[in-house]
Design an enzyme around this catalytic site. Structure first.
Site, PDB file in Angstrom:
ATOM      1  N   ASP A 126      53.205  46.973  35.653  1.00  0.00           N
ATOM      2  CA  ASP A 126      51.887  47.350  36.380  1.00  0.00           C
ATOM      3  C   ASP A 126      51.883  47.416  37.793  1.00  0.00           C
ATOM      4  OD1 ASP A 126      49.441  46.839  37.591  1.00  0.00           O
ATOM      5  OD2 ASP A 126      48.861  45.155  36.052  1.00  0.00           O
ATOM      6  N   TYR A 174      48.761  39.015  37.328  1.00  0.00           N
ATOM      7  CA  TYR A 174      47.515  39.078  37.155  1.00  0.00           C
ATOM      8  C   TYR A 174      46.994  38.162  35.923  1.00  0.00           C
ATOM      9  CZ  TYR A 174      42.717  41.201  36.778  1.00  0.00           C
ATOM     10  OH  TYR A 174      41.336  41.449  36.740  1.00  0.00           O
TER      11      TYR A 174
HETATM   12  C1  LIG Z   1      47.758  43.827  39.107  1.00  0.00           C
HETATM   13  C2  LIG Z   1      46.479  43.975  38.321  1.00  0.00           C
HETATM   14  N1  LIG Z   1      46.382  44.666  37.034  1.00  0.00           N
HETATM   15  C3  LIG Z   1      45.462  44.995  36.194  1.00  0.00           C
HETATM   16  C4  LIG Z   1      44.158  44.750  37.013  1.00  0.00           C
HETATM   17  C5  LIG Z   1      42.722  44.794  36.037  1.00  0.00           C
HETATM   18  O1  LIG Z   1      42.188  45.881  36.311  1.00  0.00           O
HETATM   19  P1  LIG Z   1      40.671  46.139  36.046  1.00  0.00           P
HETATM   20  O2  LIG Z   1      39.760  45.174  36.548  1.00  0.00           O
HETATM   21  O3  LIG Z   1      40.416  47.509  36.506  1.00  0.00           O
HETATM   22  O4  LIG Z   1      40.713  45.982  34.681  1.00  0.00           O
HETATM   23  C6  LIG Z   1      44.212  43.975  38.042  1.00  0.00           C
HETATM   24  C7  LIG Z   1      42.549  43.742  38.692  1.00  0.00           C
HETATM   25  O5  LIG Z   1      42.574  43.120  39.697  1.00  0.00           O
HETATM   26  C8  LIG Z   1      45.379  43.736  38.942  1.00  0.00           C
HETATM   27  O6  LIG Z   1      45.007  43.289  40.260  1.00  0.00           O
END
Ligand SMILES: Cc1ncc(COP(=O)(O)O)c(C=O)c1O
Length: 389
Positions: free
Chosen positions: A180, A107
């Site tokens: 993640d 991400y």
């Molecule tokens: C794989 C992944 N990790 C973390 C996040 C971050 O999440 P947030 O937008 O709730 O901070 C996202 C957001 O799209 C994501 O797709």
């Protein structure tokens, strides 16, 4: 009591013993008190009591316990966003002089955190390709490598690393594993000996695109090691969000199943189109990651990417022509979304890094919602017709 005082000291309503609400009450209170100071210092108060909602809150605690159980672990910390969950683990586990390994297939804001922000605190990084087995072995073996942060499936190209092999190698070298698990969801990957799971609860957890949240999940000891930083850092989840997330989770399995079914049907449809060069979805039997994914996961989620046989202008025209898929970069909510990957998910990557991660100008990511699949297929069909004739 004067009415001016009454409005701030409102009547209390308590339930008779045995009269239990079917849905748990929402504790919005920031502060909790006891009748005496002595009572607030008692053993039960210390062990189970509440004081201030940045530290802990009964509604948020209910969500933490549920999330931990779904992920097959003992404990969890709910935070204000997925990024806050990643930061909590990074700051909690790393110090100046340490090295973290991440992957190009990650991400985008996670890469930004690690490549642009962590070095300010003296924390070094190595960014590899997730399929670079030799590089992973080499970097894990370094004395200063302390932590690896990875995704499965990866955002946005849906690659699937061999989690058991990752964990075994990391354990051999004393490297903390952080997965993640946002894409795979709270119900997936609990069977692996991962140290910390992080989730954006903004996605499948909340599920309706109207709450932001994050979760760090692990063993009691590992979570206890982070609790002080979490409380002090203050990126606590608001109890109102905790409640909405608890409500969202009631339909979590139904939604995740529907997201996955719709995504598979769409991946199959796209696979049969001449305008599509490649479809990346591990649920497809002919996807190179299918066999491994099928061993690691029960279902494959709502995100898929594909390459059009098109230039950038045609790719954008195709995205703009979609009517049910809103152009936005998120996933895991009821409504379907579409994004141009090089613009929305790869803006920080050099042309070389993007090419290495398999991202092209013509790559499109769909975050498939829970609408009727016929309408989603119809929308894609009309967009193909409009742009490619
Ligand atoms: C794989 C992944 N990790 C973390 C996040 C971050 O999440 P947030 O937008 O709730 O901070 C996202 C957001 O799209 C994501 O797709």
């Amino acid at each position: 009591m004067k009415k001016e005082t009454r409005v701030t000291h409102q009547p209390k309503v308590t339930l008779p013993e045995g009269n239990i609400p079917v849905v748990s009450p929402v504790y919005r209170s920031v502060k909790f008190t006891y009748p005496t100071i002595e009572a607030s210092l008692g053993a039960d108060a210390k062990a189970r009591g509440y004081d201030y909602s940045r530290d802990s809150n009964p509604t948020t605690r209910q969500l933490e316990l549920l999330a931990a159980e779904l992920q097959d672990r003992d404990d969890a910390i709910a935070v204000a966003s997925g990024m806050a969950s990643i930061w909590l683990v990074l700051l909690g586990k790393l110090k100046a002089g340490d090295r973290i390994v991440i992957f190009a297939e990650t991400y985008r804001p996670t890469r930004v955190a690690v490549r642009e922000l962590l070095p300010r605190f003296g924390i070094e990084f190595t960014m590899l390709g997730i399929e670079d087995r030799a590089g992973i072995e080499r970097e894990f073996a370094r004395d200063d490598t302390k932590l690896v942060l990875f995704e499965s499936p990866t955002n946005p190209m849906m690659l699937v690393p061999d989690i058991a092999a990752f964990v075994a190698l990391a354990q051999r070298h004393g490297v903390t594993t952080v997965l993640d698990n946002t894409f795979a969801g709270l119900h997936s990957h609990g069977q692996f000996d991962i140290d910390y799971y992080v989730h954006s609860m903004t996605k499948y957890g909340g599920g309706h695109g109207d709450t932001l949240g994050g979760m760090v999940i692990g063993s009691s000891e590992r979570i206890a090691a982070l609790r002080k930083l979490a409380v002090n850092m203050g990126s606590t989840m608001d109890p109102g969000v905790s409640y909405l997330t608890l409500r969202g989770l009631k339909t979590y399995y139904l939604r995740y199943e529907r997201h996955s079914e719709n995504a598979l049907a769409i991946a199959e449809y796209l696979n049969g189109r001449d305008e599509v060069e490649r479809v990346c979805y591990p649920g497809l039997p002919d996807d190179p990651n299918h066999e491994l994914a099928a061993r690691q996961m029960d279902d494959f989620g709502g995100v898929l990417s594909f390459d059009l046989r098109a230039d950038k202008a045609e790719t954008w025209a195709f995205i703009d022509a979609l009517e049910l898929f809103a152009t936005a970069a998120s996933l895991g909510a009821t409504e379907s979304l579409v994004s141009p990957v090089d613009l929305y998910q790869a803006g920080d990557l050099s042309a070389e890094e993007a090419a290495g991660a398999g991202i092209r100008e013509s790559t499109v990511r769909l975050a498939v919602g829970i609408e009727h699949v016929d309408d989603l297929l119809g929308d894609l069909e009309q967009a193909f017709g409009k742009v490619f004739g």
